[in-house]
Write a protein that holds these residues in place. Structure first.
Motif, PDB file in Angstrom:
ATOM      1  N   LYS A   1      84.178  44.572 -52.445  1.00 53.41           N
ATOM      2  CA  LYS A   1      83.327  45.753 -52.356  1.00 53.41           C
ATOM      3  C   LYS A   1      84.033  46.930 -51.692  1.00 53.41           C
ATOM      4  O   LYS A   1      83.419  47.752 -51.033  1.00 53.41           O
ATOM      5  CB  LYS A   1      82.015  45.414 -51.624  1.00 53.41           C
ATOM      6  N   ARG A   2      85.356  47.018 -51.847  1.00 51.99           N
ATOM      7  CA  ARG A   2      86.117  48.127 -51.266  1.00 51.99           C
ATOM      8  C   ARG A   2      85.972  49.396 -52.091  1.00 51.99           C
ATOM      9  O   ARG A   2      86.061  50.492 -51.565  1.00 51.99           O
ATOM     10  CB  ARG A   2      87.604  47.761 -51.176  1.00 51.99           C
ATOM     11  N   GLU A   3      85.840  49.229 -53.401  1.00 51.94           N
ATOM     12  CA  GLU A   3      85.842  50.374 -54.295  1.00 51.94           C
ATOM     13  C   GLU A   3      84.438  50.607 -54.853  1.00 51.94           C
ATOM     14  O   GLU A   3      83.624  49.692 -54.921  1.00 51.94           O
ATOM     15  CB  GLU A   3      86.829  50.133 -55.439  1.00 51.94           C
ATOM     16  N   ILE A   4      84.175  51.838 -55.260  1.00 51.11           N
ATOM     17  CA  ILE A   4      82.897  52.160 -55.891  1.00 51.11           C
ATOM     18  C   ILE A   4      83.164  52.963 -57.160  1.00 51.11           C
ATOM     19  O   ILE A   4      84.259  53.496 -57.361  1.00 51.11           O
ATOM     20  CB  ILE A   4      81.984  52.980 -54.955  1.00 51.11           C
ATOM     21  N   ARG A   5      82.180  53.017 -58.006  1.00 55.59           N
ATOM     22  CA  ARG A   5      82.244  53.854 -59.198  1.00 55.59           C
ATOM     23  C   ARG A   5      81.083  54.837 -59.149  1.00 55.59           C
ATOM     24  O   ARG A   5      79.942  54.449 -58.886  1.00 55.59           O
ATOM     25  CB  ARG A   5      82.158  52.992 -60.462  1.00 55.59           C
ATOM     26  N   LEU A   6      81.376  56.119 -59.362  1.00 60.13           N
ATOM     27  CA  LEU A   6      80.358  57.165 -59.333  1.00 60.13           C
ATOM     28  C   LEU A   6      79.847  57.421 -60.738  1.00 60.13           C
ATOM     29  O   LEU A   6      80.636  57.626 -61.662  1.00 60.13           O
ATOM     30  CB  LEU A   6      80.942  58.454 -58.754  1.00 60.13           C
ATOM     31  N   LYS A   7      78.540  57.450 -60.904  1.00 62.14           N
ATOM     32  CA  LYS A   7      77.958  57.624 -62.235  1.00 62.14           C
ATOM     33  C   LYS A   7      77.758  59.090 -62.605  1.00 62.14           C
ATOM     34  O   LYS A   7      77.399  59.396 -63.730  1.00 62.14           O
ATOM     35  CB  LYS A   7      76.630  56.853 -62.319  1.00 62.14           C
ATOM     36  N   ASP A   8      77.958  59.992 -61.652  1.00 59.96           N
ATOM     37  CA  ASP A   8      77.880  61.433 -61.933  1.00 59.96           C
ATOM     38  C   ASP A   8      78.974  62.113 -61.126  1.00 59.96           C
ATOM     39  O   ASP A   8      78.726  62.970 -60.283  1.00 59.96           O
ATOM     40  CB  ASP A   8      76.493  61.960 -61.552  1.00 59.96           C
ATOM     41  N   GLU A   9      80.230  61.727 -61.414  1.00 60.32           N
ATOM     42  CA  GLU A   9      81.350  62.077 -60.552  1.00 60.32           C
ATOM     43  C   GLU A   9      81.560  63.580 -60.433  1.00 60.32           C
ATOM     44  O   GLU A   9      81.813  64.094 -59.340  1.00 60.32           O
ATOM     45  CB  GLU A   9      82.632  61.409 -61.061  1.00 60.32           C
ATOM     46  N   PHE A  10      81.475  64.314 -61.537  1.00 64.47           N
ATOM     47  CA  PHE A  10      81.752  65.750 -61.508  1.00 64.47           C
ATOM     48  C   PHE A  10      80.786  66.471 -60.574  1.00 64.47           C
ATOM     49  O   PHE A  10      81.195  67.286 -59.735  1.00 64.47           O
ATOM     50  CB  PHE A  10      81.658  66.332 -62.916  1.00 64.47           C
ATOM     51  N   ARG A  11      79.509  66.162 -60.689  1.00 66.08           N
ATOM     52  CA  ARG A  11      78.515  66.818 -59.833  1.00 66.08           C
ATOM     53  C   ARG A  11      78.724  66.453 -58.370  1.00 66.08           C
ATOM     54  O   ARG A  11      78.646  67.309 -57.475  1.00 66.08           O
ATOM     55  CB  ARG A  11      77.108  66.403 -60.275  1.00 66.08           C
ATOM     56  N   ILE A  12      79.010  65.194 -58.094  1.00 62.95           N
ATOM     57  CA  ILE A  12      79.197  64.736 -56.717  1.00 62.95           C
ATOM     58  C   ILE A  12      80.431  65.387 -56.093  1.00 62.95           C
ATOM     59  O   ILE A  12      80.395  65.850 -54.947  1.00 62.95           O
ATOM     60  CB  ILE A  12      79.304  63.200 -56.685  1.00 62.95           C
ATOM     61  N   ARG A  13      81.525  65.454 -56.859  1.00 66.36           N
ATOM     62  CA  ARG A  13      82.740  66.078 -56.337  1.00 66.36           C
ATOM     63  C   ARG A  13      82.504  67.545 -56.012  1.00 66.36           C
ATOM     64  O   ARG A  13      82.921  68.036 -54.947  1.00 66.36           O
ATOM     65  CB  ARG A  13      83.878  65.918 -57.338  1.00 66.36           C
TER      66      ARG A  13
ATOM     67  N   PHE B   1      79.707  69.002 -55.278  1.00 69.24           N
ATOM     68  CA  PHE B   1      78.804  69.097 -54.129  1.00 69.24           C
ATOM     69  C   PHE B   1      79.572  68.925 -52.821  1.00 69.24           C
ATOM     70  O   PHE B   1      79.415  69.709 -51.875  1.00 69.24           O
ATOM     71  CB  PHE B   1      77.707  68.031 -54.255  1.00 69.24           C
ATOM     72  N   ILE B   2      80.435  67.922 -52.749  1.00 72.16           N
ATOM     73  CA  ILE B   2      81.179  67.661 -51.519  1.00 72.16           C
ATOM     74  C   ILE B   2      82.172  68.780 -51.236  1.00 72.16           C
ATOM     75  O   ILE B   2      82.286  69.269 -50.104  1.00 72.16           O
ATOM     76  CB  ILE B   2      81.884  66.298 -51.608  1.00 72.16           C
ATOM     77  N   THR B   3      82.912  69.209 -52.248  1.00 74.44           N
ATOM     78  CA  THR B   3      83.885  70.285 -52.053  1.00 74.44           C
ATOM     79  C   THR B   3      83.202  71.552 -51.533  1.00 74.44           C
ATOM     80  O   THR B   3      83.687  72.184 -50.573  1.00 74.44           O
ATOM     81  CB  THR B   3      84.609  70.588 -53.378  1.00 74.44           C
ATOM     82  N   ASN B   4      82.094  71.933 -52.133  1.00 73.68           N
ATOM     83  CA  ASN B   4      81.394  73.156 -51.711  1.00 73.68           C
ATOM     84  C   ASN B   4      80.819  73.017 -50.304  1.00 73.68           C
ATOM     85  O   ASN B   4      80.868  73.970 -49.511  1.00 73.68           O
ATOM     86  CB  ASN B   4      80.270  73.488 -52.702  1.00 73.68           C
ATOM     87  N   ALA B   5      80.274  71.828 -49.970  1.00 70.95           N
ATOM     88  CA  ALA B   5      79.706  71.616 -48.638  1.00 70.95           C
ATOM     89  C   ALA B   5      80.768  71.693 -47.562  1.00 70.95           C
ATOM     90  O   ALA B   5      80.577  72.293 -46.503  1.00 70.95           O
ATOM     91  CB  ALA B   5      78.973  70.268 -48.588  1.00 70.95           C
ATOM     92  N   VAL B   6      81.935  71.104 -47.837  1.00 73.30           N
ATOM     93  CA  VAL B   6      83.036  71.123 -46.878  1.00 73.30           C
ATOM     94  C   VAL B   6      83.568  72.548 -46.703  1.00 73.30           C
ATOM     95  O   VAL B   6      83.781  73.031 -45.586  1.00 73.30           O
ATOM     96  CB  VAL B   6      84.159  70.170 -47.317  1.00 73.30           C
ATOM     97  N   ALA B   7      83.786  73.251 -47.817  1.00 66.41           N
ATOM     98  CA  ALA B   7      84.310  74.617 -47.759  1.00 66.41           C
ATOM     99  C   ALA B   7      83.344  75.540 -47.008  1.00 66.41           C
ATOM    100  O   ALA B   7      83.782  76.394 -46.214  1.00 66.41           O
ATOM    101  CB  ALA B   7      84.557  75.146 -49.160  1.00 66.41           C
TER     102      ALA B   7
END
Length: 331
Positions: free
Chosen positions: A304-316, A318-324
């Motif tokens: 259980k080290r790795e995960i798969r994102l089912k909506d990767e583009f939206r999640i990426r 979201f995180i990039t904008n929140a961090v910036a």
């Protein structure tokens, strides 16, 4: 050609252990996850010689009855799932039902446990996958597991372990991650009788990170508070612009409370730092990402080290904008 035969349970568990138990830190990870799933508010981890000779994980969680303790040592025995569709809504750490039998098959394994409300506990001892004894055992409610002499029953695996110092570093990193992710749980980590850290429950995130990862971080981090887009949420601590590390051991992302290694999320974090870090460097960061469990597939890897994102583009994005955005207001 040899005839096809069914493997014995002992051999099958030792094969499964090769997928789940790669090194002593993997044993610690599985046992700490079980303790958290049992509702523990106090977890103590102790190890010797890089975890090769001795590991102990003790908690004050719900504990188990004698019958459940025996059943937990059977493959694919779990209280977390009933139907396959439950995999889409996993809210616990352990769910495969392979950890305990795998660990017991490659160690001298002692399970001591007492369920809340029961007058006494039980002790079960398994050596290299073979049940040696089960008897009554006096103890406080909770569970204590001792895993000694890892891979002694599988010498071919033992020779691939690294030095004590290397294996110790993996255990320390593992416990740090779970201690950081669970502020309502008090953690204590000991190596060869020496306390590595002790983190009190219900401390603030910045105080907890400083206690676990080092006091210097208090002046190097800023808060990322409550970014949200629908079911996507992000919070935590970010390294100030210009604060950098050569490696990513302090770049930590939790997904629904689970520490994970996900390139897409790490890349999204680094994109948020665009122009604020030296090339090839990583920021210290302790981020907590939450999403609908149906968007996150945690059933990708046996450990259980790795995960798969089912909506990767939206999640990426979201995180990039929140961090910036958080860094844009940094002093």
């Amino acid at each position: 050609m040899a005839r096809i035969r069914i493997l014995s349970d002992q051999v099958a568990n030792q094969i499964a252990a090769g997928e789940v138990i790669e090194r002593p830190a993997a044993v610690v990870k599985e046992l700490v996850e079980n303790a958290l799933d049992a509702g523990a508010t106090r977890i103590e981890v102790e190890f010797r010689h890089g975890g090769k000779s001795h590991l102990r994980v003790e908690d004050n969680g719900a504990g188990m009855s004698g019958d459940d303790a025996l059943l937990a040592l059977e493959r694919h025995a779990t209280s977390k799932l009933v139907e396959a569709r439950d995999l889409d809504h996993i809210g616990t750490f352990g769910f495969r039902g392979e950890a305990l039998p795998s660990i017991a098959s490659v160690t001298r394994f002692t399970l001591q446990t007492r369920a809340r409300g029961q007058d006494e506990g039980v002790e079960i001892f398994v050596d290299g996958g073979v049940l040696k004894h089960k008897h009554e055992h006096g103890m406080a409610p909770g569970t204590r597991i001792l895993a000694d002499h890892i891979f002694n029953s599988v010498p071919a695996r033992r020779k691939f372990m690294r030095t004590d110092a290397t294996e110790s570093s993996h255990i320390v990193q593992c416990v740090r991650l779970y201690a950081t992710a669970n502020p309502s749980v008090a953690f204590r980590l000991l190596e060869d009788g020496r306390e590595i850290f002790s983190s009190p429950k219900d401390s603030t995130l910045i105080d907890r990170v400083a206690a676990i990862w080092g006091a210097r971080l208090k002046n190097e981090l800023i808060a990322l508070r409550g970014a949200q887009d629908g079911d996507l949420k992000l919070s935590g601590l970010l390294g100030k612009p210009g604060v950098a590390r050569a490696g990513k051991s302090e770049t930590v992302i939790f997904v629904n409370g689970r520490p994970v290694d996900c390139r897409a999320l790490t890349y999204a974090l680094l994109e948020g730092y665009h122009g604020r870090l030296p090339k090839g460097a990583y920021p210290p960061a302790f981020l907590f990402f939450e999403a609908d469990p149906a968007r996150i597939d945690v059933n990708v890897h046996p450990a259980k080290r790795e995960i798969r994102l089912k909506d990767e583009f939206r999640i990426r994005n979201f995180i990039t904008n929140a961090v910036a955005t958080a860094l844009g207001g940094a002093p």
